[in-house]
Structure formats: C-alpha cells, structure tokens
Design an enzyme around this catalytic site. Structure first.
Site, PDB file in Angstrom:
ATOM      1  N   THR A  57       0.945  -1.263  -0.058  1.00 52.25           N
ATOM      2  CA  THR A  57       0.064  -0.136   0.102  1.00 52.25           C
ATOM      3  C   THR A  57       0.893   1.267   0.266  1.00 52.25           C
ATOM      4  O   THR A  57       2.102   1.203   0.545  1.00 52.25           O
ATOM      5  CB  THR A  57      -0.849  -0.198   1.236  1.00 52.25           C
ATOM      6  N   ASP A  80      -8.868  -9.330   1.096  1.00 50.12           N
ATOM      7  CA  ASP A  80      -9.185  -8.410   2.152  1.00 50.12           C
ATOM      8  C   ASP A  80     -10.593  -8.913   2.815  1.00 50.12           C
ATOM      9  O   ASP A  80     -10.640  -8.216   4.062  1.00 50.12           O
ATOM     10  CB  ASP A  80      -8.893  -6.947   2.098  1.00 50.12           C
ATOM     11  N   SER A 138     -10.572  -2.688   5.513  1.00 56.24           N
ATOM     12  CA  SER A 138      -9.077  -2.202   4.969  1.00 56.24           C
ATOM     13  C   SER A 138      -8.664  -1.947   6.464  1.00 56.24           C
ATOM     14  O   SER A 138      -9.226  -1.546   7.376  1.00 56.24           O
ATOM     15  CB  SER A 138      -9.070  -1.044   4.031  1.00 56.24           C
ATOM     16  N   SER A 139      -7.271  -1.869   6.482  1.00 58.88           N
ATOM     17  CA  SER A 139      -6.634  -1.237   7.563  1.00 58.88           C
ATOM     18  C   SER A 139      -5.985   0.170   7.118  1.00 58.88           C
ATOM     19  O   SER A 139      -5.329   0.544   7.958  1.00 58.88           O
ATOM     20  CB  SER A 139      -5.112  -2.205   7.764  1.00 58.88           C
ATOM     21  N   GLY A 185      -0.139  -3.056   5.439  1.00 63.81           N
ATOM     22  CA  GLY A 185      -1.219  -4.088   5.940  1.00 63.81           C
ATOM     23  C   GLY A 185      -1.783  -3.946   7.045  1.00 63.81           C
ATOM     24  O   GLY A 185      -2.024  -2.920   7.552  1.00 63.81           O
ATOM     25  N   ASN A 208      -3.294  -3.940  -2.644  1.00 69.82           N
ATOM     26  CA  ASN A 208      -3.224  -4.853  -1.723  1.00 69.82           C
ATOM     27  C   ASN A 208      -1.889  -5.458  -1.614  1.00 69.82           C
ATOM     28  O   ASN A 208      -0.961  -4.760  -1.080  1.00 69.82           O
ATOM     29  CB  ASN A 208      -4.230  -6.093  -2.134  1.00 69.82           C
TER      30      ASN A 208
HETATM   31  N1  GLY Z   1      -5.101  -4.122   1.538  1.00 71.84           N
HETATM   32  C1  GLY Z   1      -4.566  -3.768   2.740  1.00 71.84           C
HETATM   33  C2  GLY Z   1      -5.829  -2.966   3.279  1.00 71.84           C
HETATM   34  O1  GLY Z   1      -6.456  -2.293   2.785  1.00 71.84           O
HETATM   35  O2  GLY Z   1      -5.532  -2.834   4.667  1.00 71.84           O
END
Ligand code: GLY
Length: 583
Positions: free
Chosen positions: A387, A429, A458-459, A480, A407
């Site tokens: 990311t 995810d 998502s994080s 992530g 991702n």
């Molecule tokens: N793909 C990692 C997130 O959106 O957290």
C-alpha cells in the site's frame, strides 16, 4: 564515492537517451534515495514514496494548484513510478481538509466486489480457503476505485483542469523516467510473480525478460495511452470506452468476474469522518470500510488515561500499555468491522471514551494478558504488503492524507492488456471464511464476508490532526495489518512526546494484532526493554518482514504545520525512494 560511481554508470547507460531527458540525467542518482531529513517550507509540500511523484505534486503546487490538485497529480504519478502500490487498478481512501470551509471530506474509493462475487467463492471442495485463487487469480480483483476517487476529488475540490494535473503522470509514462534502485530491486524480487503473466512481463521487464537496472530509462506506452484517455475524458475514460473493454477482455481471458456493468456502477463515496480527541488535539480519520480510523481513536482513548510521557518513550511500561491496547482493538476489529453499507458498524460505541475506560480497566499493568484470554467485546453499549501513502499541504492550510493500494505488492501481478496497469487482489481483504486469517494474518467474521457490491475491510489509516481549530498534521502509512499501529505511534510521538516530523517518523515501532499472540519490535529497541517485556509475559518476536522482505513496520509520509506557519515534513527512511518535495 559509491554514489559518484552510480551517477557515472547511469550517465553512461543513458548516453543514447533523447535530448529531453538531459535534465533528468544531470540529476545525481543519490537524490533518488530517501530524503529523510526534515524538510521545511513556506508554501507547500508533498511527501510520497517516490521522488518523481512528490515532484509531480510540487510542479502542480507551483502552477497554482491547491493541495488537492497536488494529491491527484501525485496519485496518478505513483501509478507510473511506484507500480508496487501506486495504481489505477486498485483503490483507497482520501481525507481532504478544506481550510476555507473548515471542513473534512472522507472520500472512500475502495474496490467493490463484482456482481458475480459470492460468499464462498474462494472455498475449495473441502471447505477450506484456496489462497492462490483469493490472492493471485483474476477473481482476486475487486472493481477498481482509484480513477473514480482521484477524478472526483479533483473535479470537486481541485483548482486546475484535470488535464493539467495529470500532465506529469502522462509525461512520466510516455517519455519514461530513470529507474531508481528501489523499483529496480523490487521488480527483480517480484520477477517470478510478474513473469507468470505475459502482459506484466512485457510491461515491467526488458524484451529479454531481464529487470531494468538503476539508471536505465523505463517507458510505459500503454499506460501513457490510458492516462491520456482519463486526462481527456475523466472517469469515463476508464470505466467506459476502450479501457473498460480492455479490462473486461482481460477478465474474460482468465476466470475474472468484473464486467462492464460493474465498472459502470462503481461509485466513490463521501462518508462521515471518524472524529476523536487526544488531550487538546482533534483526531480526524477514515471511517469504515477502513478499520484504521475507528481503532486509532479507540486505542488513543484507552491510552489517554495514562500519563505516557512520564513513562518515557518506548520504555517497557509504555510499550506494554500500547501492546495491550492493540490486542483489544484488533479483537474488536475481527467482529465489528466491515462495509457500513452492508453491516451496521458500531462506530460510536467503539470510539466511546467510556468503553475505552472499560478496556483500560482490564489491562494489567505488570503482566501481558494472553490473546486467548481476550475476545471481542461480547456486546457493545448501544449506539448513542502493500500500500502507499502520500500527504500534501498548501500555503492556505489545505491538507490531503491519502492511502491507496493494490493490496499485495503489484496486486495479483496481472496487467490489463493494452492498457498498461496492474490489477488489485483486494478480494483477499474479505473474510473468505470466518475465523480464517487473510494474507496479513487478520481474522474476520460475517461483518466482512464477501457480498456483491460490498467493499472489503481495510486497515488503511489516513489521519489528520488539528489543534486549537488549526490544521496541524497529515500522515498515514502502508503495511497491511501494521498500518494502524504505525500510524498510532506516529501521532502519539507528536501529540504526547512533542517530537518533530522526522523524529516521530524514525523512532522504532512495535506491533501487535491480537492474533498471532506476538509482540513485534523493530530494531532500535534496547535489549533491556526486550527482556523486561518478555518478563511481563509478552511473546517478543523478531522484527517484522511484511514489507517486501524488509524488516520494518510501516512507512509513514508526514507533513506538520508548525505554530510559526512553516510546513515541516518527513518521508519515512524505512523504505528506499521516499521523498519530501517542497517550496
Ligand atoms: N489491502 C490492505 C488494506 O487495505 O488494509
């Protein structure tokens, strides 16, 4: 000496390059390395994972664009120069602060599951998750949101025409740019994954299949055509017309699910930002389907009840409190977080200071609570890898904090034939099977089950800070599951420990995500601290290896507006190539 040598080698390699690149060849290669020292400026700043992209944003600021124009220019440029995570084929979140209206916009351009997606689509005959299909097949792609998000933001809140804002990205793809070490090394590392797709192989490697070396010219003519189409037609140049045709053809060439109807139905959404406070700061963050904002505010609420400063930054007592707060937050994440359009996320309850007090009351100050003894709250009070992040700020005080992604690095590794951009694998995810960890080891439940039209949890955690009603800071990170904790520690370093942007960025970080029950420490924590934490019962682990094999937690891109009006920023030194551009 080594840098001088690299410069000479790259100049030799570039001997035959076209004249218009002469100015670029004169740029010493050393300048592609992370520019970590704090940058101070009066008028504007862009901090991103790539120098070309930061300078694309700066070019737009210099032309009279605002922080939103600069962010959009940077976002499109990263799609060219940082294909690990910069993207057209992915999605993300943008927080915009408009100074003149004193208003924050939380723009959700996360991918959506296509209409043909279904809850059990990644389960094999035995009922187990088929991780290869969830992560690397064409089915792993959600409907991309980035182009809608960036063009919507630009149309509503930018000051310049889209074609002007996208010009640097078009130029970087069409004329090419000089490959830096970070991208060259990353492409070499991902040669096998990208090489499995003939279109990606052609797009990212030389005709003989070998990786481009640092100092070589890298051009992307198909991507330039796509960017030119978007610059001329806006989002319609991507979700309709020949680019949409190429996406659907690529999907059909394998087992992909995205169709024209999915592309036409894609919408970016403005949502109500998450708001919290920490002492005399206001914290504004991204709401679901990002889990980051909710949990940063939740953890800050828990931590606010202790005098952290007196414990000492990164002391064992401080890290213990951080870790225990993280465990409770990630436990709640597994149960309560999902797309708010499909699942009622109890935001108010999770971010309630009273609820934080309940968690604080459970935390033992001298001993770790095993993760097996921590569960998501059975009920809450009633409602009353890869990311990338970039931040921009302009002289007027407008700010943008944007995190977007494919991702994993390079998403599912598949490039849209004829259109030159990579596809995401964001479907991983979702919780393909409740209780089974995803690619980041995160556990989820029914709140995050796959449904057509839904956005995966998502994080990503773009955050803005304010003090006394004034904009103070924009930050965020890749990483992530480690994004939320990296951002938490960065904002605490500023709000609680009074650090400047560079120090707040560089100090060693920790991470815990409830399961696995493992406290990860970056290098730089003392052996004494490590031993004290182990004695408290923490399962202290080696440093992280989430980020392209590098031993780091996150890579924050931070801009701070100081009380004297100067803008200070810092690109994170953890990943090579990051750069703060300012004037
Ligand atoms: N793909 C990692 C997130 O959106 O957290």
């Amino acid at each position: 000496m080594r840098n001088l040598l690299s410069l000479l080698v790259s100049l030799m390699l570039l001997g035959g390059a076209a004249g218009h690149l002469a100015a670029q060849t004169a740029t010493p290669v050393i300048s592609y390395n992370t520019q970590f020292h704090p940058t101070l400026a009066r008028r504007g700043m862009v901090v991103s994972q790539d120098k070309h992209a930061s300078e694309a944003g700066l070019e737009i600021l210099r032309m009279g664009g605002n922080a939103i124009d600069a962010a959009v220019a940077t976002g499109f440029a990263l799609a060219v120069t940082h294909p690990q995570a910069g993207n057209l084929g992915g999605g993300g979140f943008m927080l915009i602060y408009l100074k003149s209206e004193d208003r924050v916009i939380a723009l959700d351009y996360r991918e959506m599951a296509p209409r043909a997606a279904s809850r059990d689509m990644f389960l094999n005959a035995g009922g187990d998750v088929d991780n290869r299909r969830a992560r690397f097949s064409m089915q792993s792609s959600g409907v991309p949101g980035t182009v809608m998000g960036l063009t919507d933001a630009q149309a509503k809140y930018g000051a310049l025409p889209l074609s002007a804002v996208m010009a640097p990205a078009v130029r970087l793809a069409d004329e090419g740019f000089i490959m830096n070490w970070a991208l060259s090394a990353s492409l070499s590392r991902y040669r096998e994954r990208l090489g499995a797709d003939p279109v990606s192989l052609k797009q990212y490697f030389k005709a003989d299949g070998s990786p481009y070396q640092q100092g070589e010219l890298f051009q992307q003519p198909d991507l330039a055509k796509t960017l030119t189409e978007i610059a001329a037609k806006g989002a319609a140049g991507f979700y309709q017309g020949w680019v949409a045709d190429r996406i659907v053809e690529t999907m059909k060439s394998s087992d992909g699910l995205i169709r024209h109807e999915d592309l036409l139905n894609y919408v970016a959404k403005e949502r109500d930002a998450i708001s919290g406070t920490f002492r005399d700061y206001s914290v504004v963050a991204m709401p679901p389907p990002s889990s980051g904002g909710v949990h940063v505010v939740q953890m800050l609420n828990v931590l606010e009840g202790w005098d952290l400063k007196s414990l000492g930054h990164n002391s064992a007592s401080y890290i213990h409190r951080l870790t225990e707060s993280m465990k409770y937050a990630y436990a709640d994440r597994s149960k309560y977080l999902g797309d708010p359009d499909f699942f009622k996320v109890p935001i108010t309850a999770l971010t309630d200071k009273g609820y934080a007090g309940t968690i604080r009351g459970k935390i033992k100050l001298d001993a770790a609570t095993p993760s097996t003894d921590i569960a998501p709250a059975p009920e809450l009070p009633d409602e009353s890898k890869d990311t990338t992040h970039f931040s921009t700020m302009d002289a007027a005080g407008n700010m943008v904090s944007n995190t977007y992604t494919l991702n994993f690095s390079y998403g599912n590794g598949r490039t849209v034939a004829g259109a030159g951009f990579l596809l995401n694998n964001e479907m991983d995810d979702f919780s393909a099977k409740p209780g089974t960890p995803n690619g980041f080891g995160l556990i989820g439940g029914v709140a995050n089950a796959i449904e057509p039209g839904k956005r995966p949890l998502s994080s990503m955690t773009p955050v803005l800070l304010f003090k006394d009603g004034q904009p103070v800071m924009a930050t965020g990170s890749p990483g992530g599951s480690t994004i939320i904790t990296a951002v938490l520690q960065t904002v605490l370093n500023v709000m609680e420990f009074d650090m400047n942007a560079a120090t707040a960025t560089a100090r060693p970080r920790i991470h815990h995500q409830w399961f696995p029950d493992r406290l990860i420490l970056e290098p730089g924590h003392s052996v004494d601290t490590r031993l004290l934490l182990a004695a408290m019962g923490h399962s202290v682990s080696a440093v992280a290896s989430y980020n392209e094999g590098e031993r780091v937690l996150g890579a924050t891109m931070t801009i701070i507006r100081r009380p004297d009006g100067l803008i200070a920023g810092s690109a994170d030194p953890r990943r090579p190539g990051a750069y703060a551009a300012a004037y």
